[in-house]
Design a protein around this motif. Structure first.
Motif, PDB file in Angstrom:
ATOM      1  N   LEU A   1      64.335  26.160  45.166  1.00 28.57           N
ATOM      2  CA  LEU A   1      63.785  25.658  43.909  1.00 28.57           C
ATOM      3  C   LEU A   1      62.333  25.208  44.086  1.00 28.57           C
ATOM      4  O   LEU A   1      61.515  25.350  43.165  1.00 28.57           O
ATOM      5  CB  LEU A   1      64.634  24.489  43.398  1.00 28.57           C
ATOM      6  CG  LEU A   1      66.065  24.852  42.946  1.00 28.57           C
ATOM      7  CD1 LEU A   1      66.822  23.584  42.556  1.00 28.57           C
ATOM      8  CD2 LEU A   1      66.042  25.822  41.781  1.00 28.57           C
ATOM      9  N   ALA A   2      62.006  24.672  45.257  1.00 23.08           N
ATOM     10  CA  ALA A   2      60.639  24.215  45.499  1.00 23.08           C
ATOM     11  C   ALA A   2      59.638  25.365  45.446  1.00 23.08           C
ATOM     12  O   ALA A   2      58.427  25.138  45.223  1.00 23.08           O
ATOM     13  CB  ALA A   2      60.565  23.510  46.859  1.00 23.08           C
TER      14      ALA A   2
ATOM     15  N   ARG B   1      66.465  18.601  36.222  1.00 21.13           N
ATOM     16  CA  ARG B   1      66.684  17.475  37.146  1.00 21.13           C
ATOM     17  C   ARG B   1      66.647  17.951  38.594  1.00 21.13           C
ATOM     18  O   ARG B   1      66.047  17.284  39.457  1.00 21.13           O
ATOM     19  CB  ARG B   1      68.049  16.829  36.854  1.00 21.13           C
ATOM     20  CG  ARG B   1      68.320  15.614  37.733  1.00 21.13           C
ATOM     21  CD  ARG B   1      69.770  15.182  37.661  1.00 21.13           C
ATOM     22  NE  ARG B   1      69.978  13.904  38.320  1.00 21.13           N
ATOM     23  CZ  ARG B   1      71.165  13.391  38.617  1.00 21.13           C
ATOM     24  NH1 ARG B   1      72.269  14.068  38.305  1.00 21.13           N
ATOM     25  NH2 ARG B   1      71.277  12.221  39.225  1.00 21.13           N
ATOM     26  N   GLU B   2      67.292  19.101  38.889  1.00 18.05           N
ATOM     27  CA  GLU B   2      67.291  19.618  40.263  1.00 18.05           C
ATOM     28  C   GLU B   2      65.873  19.983  40.703  1.00 18.05           C
ATOM     29  O   GLU B   2      65.494  19.762  41.860  1.00 18.05           O
ATOM     30  CB  GLU B   2      68.220  20.828  40.368  1.00 18.05           C
ATOM     31  CG  GLU B   2      69.672  20.560  40.017  1.00 18.05           C
ATOM     32  CD  GLU B   2      70.322  19.535  40.927  1.00 18.05           C
ATOM     33  OE1 GLU B   2      69.860  19.378  42.075  1.00 18.05           O
ATOM     34  OE2 GLU B   2      71.292  18.881  40.475  1.00 18.05           O
TER      35      GLU B   2
ATOM     36  N   VAL C   1      59.444  19.489  42.201  1.00 13.58           N
ATOM     37  CA  VAL C   1      58.729  20.305  41.217  1.00 13.58           C
ATOM     38  C   VAL C   1      58.912  19.673  39.843  1.00 13.58           C
ATOM     39  O   VAL C   1      60.025  19.660  39.310  1.00 13.58           O
ATOM     40  CB  VAL C   1      59.253  21.766  41.211  1.00 13.58           C
ATOM     41  CG1 VAL C   1      58.514  22.587  40.158  1.00 13.58           C
ATOM     42  CG2 VAL C   1      59.095  22.395  42.584  1.00 13.58           C
ATOM     43  N   ASP C   2      57.834  19.131  39.266  1.00 15.29           N
ATOM     44  CA  ASP C   2      57.897  18.555  37.922  1.00 15.29           C
ATOM     45  C   ASP C   2      57.790  19.696  36.914  1.00 15.29           C
ATOM     46  O   ASP C   2      56.756  20.380  36.853  1.00 15.29           O
ATOM     47  CB  ASP C   2      56.757  17.558  37.720  1.00 15.29           C
ATOM     48  CG  ASP C   2      56.887  16.791  36.414  1.00 15.29           C
ATOM     49  OD1 ASP C   2      56.488  15.630  36.374  1.00 15.29           O
ATOM     50  OD2 ASP C   2      57.393  17.363  35.421  1.00 15.29           O
TER      51      ASP C   2
ATOM     52  N   ASP D   1      54.124  21.110  37.214  1.00 16.39           N
ATOM     53  CA  ASP D   1      53.963  21.942  38.404  1.00 16.39           C
ATOM     54  C   ASP D   1      54.247  23.424  38.191  1.00 16.39           C
ATOM     55  O   ASP D   1      53.872  24.258  39.025  1.00 16.39           O
ATOM     56  CB  ASP D   1      54.873  21.423  39.531  1.00 16.39           C
ATOM     57  CG  ASP D   1      54.517  20.001  39.935  1.00 16.39           C
ATOM     58  OD1 ASP D   1      55.406  19.270  40.412  1.00 16.39           O
ATOM     59  OD2 ASP D   1      53.332  19.626  39.759  1.00 16.39           O
ATOM     60  N   LEU D   2      54.928  23.787  37.127  1.00 13.47           N
ATOM     61  CA  LEU D   2      55.200  25.208  36.878  1.00 13.47           C
ATOM     62  C   LEU D   2      53.946  25.899  36.347  1.00 13.47           C
ATOM     63  O   LEU D   2      53.140  25.292  35.645  1.00 13.47           O
ATOM     64  CB  LEU D   2      56.339  25.370  35.869  1.00 13.47           C
ATOM     65  CG  LEU D   2      57.729  24.878  36.311  1.00 13.47           C
ATOM     66  CD1 LEU D   2      58.711  24.947  35.148  1.00 13.47           C
ATOM     67  CD2 LEU D   2      58.244  25.718  37.482  1.00 13.47           C
ATOM     68  N   GLY D   3      53.819  27.201  36.669  1.00 17.56           N
ATOM     69  CA  GLY D   3      52.706  27.949  36.100  1.00 17.56           C
ATOM     70  C   GLY D   3      52.876  28.114  34.600  1.00 17.56           C
ATOM     71  O   GLY D   3      51.929  27.990  33.818  1.00 17.56           O
TER      72      GLY D   3
END
Length: 587
Positions: free
Chosen positions: A129-130, A153-154, A160-161, A165-167
């Motif tokens: 997931l990271a 949540r995971e 990773v927020d 943090d996601l593109g």
């Protein structure tokens, strides 16, 4: 936003045979996948409620998330069916109380039933997931519990927020199968779907096996699907605060009594939803959405606002929590009382069954009482004769040791014979069965035959068994199985006696068959009239003037309780009654 829709299941309006109008009970159902889907998914439940409680008319009200919150606050529905996340919000905001929780065959239990799977293409370099930091991720909706919130949540716990943090985080709506197809076609790096969806799509041929895989797969014992998250409770059926408690109790009982749906789902006692509250706290959503704002307010209060506002808010929160806790405890207590009553009734039924079995054994012994008395009279008469002979020898002064010793040994042998007969009868007649344990089937059947011969010395019984039958073992209550054999022997003997040929041989055989063993009792009593054959296993049905009608009914119940089956078939000369039991390893 979905428009509210009502599905009326069962009769609506006037009750059959009367003029009274049935009371309408409105049940709000979260229908984020569409009204038609909700109608199909919950039709079995509404049909059951309308049949189980015919004085009420249950209506399905399809709602989206905003519509659900509005309907609960306005009190326009009596009950709600929704996912664990939406229920947790409504429980804290409006005092909604769960009555039962769905028990799905896909889950481990009602408490561990649903989760999220974060999927990627099989050839993707992403493993954990990271690794999603800076990637394009698809989800259904910010309000979707399984298709976003659980996975969010995971991700947060993996560092990773999802908001920062996601593109790219893209919400594409339902159906969630579209997310799986988009990832497979390379239109996104990854997607969030409900657990078991990929396995279902593969089974239905919608995607190829191995085309997609799950990031950070968790190994959860007993759970058959791949998941990236821990598991959460399934959907609850909940009552609103204004719902009549008597109505809520009636509905809860009806749901707990509902048979499994064709898909294998049923309702269970309410699960604990504390894990959902933990999720909301970590994500700062639901009732925790204002945590950050409260922190900012605390900074401003040092300059502008008194402590009174905070105190009022805390008091209101405590009062609300106490009220919710009281409602939950009250509902839980009522359900526990219903469960205890069910346990009491089950125990009473087991006691009645034991009494019927004992009555059946007494009926068998009663039918053989005269012959048993004759069997005991023989050793007792022999004992008396030898005792009188010894007495005469002593009176005559003939005290030779060998004749006296021989007479005493014969007295001992005859008394042992009588004692063994009495012990067999006493063990068989003892009220209550023995314990279920591994037993050897052949000696058990032979012992039942010997006991029958005690009561029916004129019966001719032929015993046949496989060469290695002494190794045939089953898990059973030995007394109950002997009762079955005696019942079948008694029926066979009486059938032959009714045709005037009681001395004809009764054949008893034991053989291995299909991961188990079969015992067969065949008589020459002329067979069973086809008009009566279908009713022979009914309690208290008998064709004998002196019969109770319990023998075959009890025998069938005993054999089936051991995982076996009992059958009757006509032959050219009579009837063959047989029962099959699974072998010890598969019992």
């Amino acid at each position: 936003m979905l428009a509210a829709a009502v599905l009326l299941l069962g009769q609506a309006g006037v009750c059959s045979g009367g003029t009274a109008t049935r009371q309408e009970i409105r049940v709000g159902v979260l229908a984020d996948k569409g009204i038609e889907n909700a109608e199909q998914e919950w039709a079995y439940v509404f049909d059951w409620l309308n049949r189980r409680l015919p004085e009420l008319n249950f209506a399905l009200v399809g709602l989206d998330h905003p519509g659900m919150r509005r309907a609960v606050r306005e009190g326009s529905v009596h009950f709600v069916i929704t996912n664990a996340g939406n229920y947790s919000e409504l429980e804290h905001s409006d005092g909604v109380t769960r009555l039962v929780t769905l028990d799905s065959p896909l889950g481990i239990s009602p408490t561990q039933a649903v989760g999220s799977a974060v999927i990627v293409r099989a050839e993707s370099p992403l493993r954990e997931l990271a690794d999603l930091s800076g990637k394009h991720l698809l989800a259904a909706s910010p309000d979707a519990f399984c298709c976003y919130q659980i996975a969010a949540r995971e991700l947060l716990l993996a560092g990773v927020d999802p908001d920062r943090d996601l593109g790219r985080l893209e919400f594409v709506g339902f159906p969630i199968q579209a997310i799986a197809r988009a990832v497979k076609e390379g239109r996104a790096d990854a997607g969030i779907v409900k657990t078991c969806l990929i396995e279902q799509m593969v089974a239905q041929g919608e995607i190829e096996p191995g085309a997609l895989r799950v990031l950070s797969p968790r190994q959860i014992p007993g759970f058959r699907c791949q998941t990236s998250s821990r598991l959460y409770p399934d959907w609850p059926f909940a009552a609103l605060g204004h719902t009549d408690p008597a109505l809520a109790k009636k509905v809860a009982i009806a749901l707990l009594e509902m048979p499994r749906t064709p898909e294998g789902s049923q309702w269970s006692t309410p699960a604990h939803y504390d894990i959902v509250d933990d999720l909301f706290r970590d994500l700062r959503i639901g009732r925790y959405a204002t945590l950050q704002e409260e922190t900012l307010a605390a900074l401003l209060q040092r300059h502008r606002v008194g402590l009174g506002i905070v105190a009022i808010l805390l008091i209101a929160l405590v009062v609300h929590a106490v009220r919710v806790d009281y409602l939950v405890k009250r509902r839980t207590r009522e359900l526990n009382e219903m469960h205890a009553e069910k346990e009491r009734l089950a125990a009473a039924m087991r006691e009645r069954q034991s009494e019927l079995e004992h009555a059946g054994r007494m009926a068998i012994l009663g039918g053989m009482a005269s012959a048993i008395a004759h069997e005991l009279k023989q050793p007792l008469a022999a004992i008396a004769n030898y005792a009188r002979g010894i007495e005469r020898r002593v009176a005559a002064g003939r005290l030779e040791a060998e004749p006296l010793r021989s007479g005493c040994q014969e007295i001992e042998r005859q008394s042992s014979r009588a004692a063994q007969t009495i012990e067999k009868i006493r063990s068989f007649a003892r009220k209550g069965g023995g314990s279920v344990r591994a037993v050897s089937l052949a000696p058990l059947v032979r012992e039942a035959i010997d006991l029958f011969r005690v009561g029916r010395p004129d019966a001719e019984i032929v015993w046949r068994a496989d060469a290695d039958s002494d190794r045939y073992r089953v898990r059973a209550d030995a007394i109950q199985l002997q009762q079955v054999v005696l019942n079948l022997l008694q029926n066979a003997f009486e059938a032959q006696a009714g045709r005037g040929n009681p001395a004809q041989p009764i054949e008893v055989s034991l053989s291995a068959e299909a991961l188990g063993y079969r015992v067969v009792v065949c008589d020459q009593g002329g067979g069973v009239d086809e008009a009566y054959r279908a009713r022979l296993f009914e309690p208290f049905f008998t064709t004998k003037p002196e019969g109770l009608g319990l023998g075959l009914s009890l025998s069938k119940g005993i054999v089936e309780s051991h995982g076996g089956s009992l059958q009757l078939r006509n032959t050219q000369t009579g009837v063959c009654a047989s029962f099959w039991l699974p072998e010890e390893e598969s019992a």
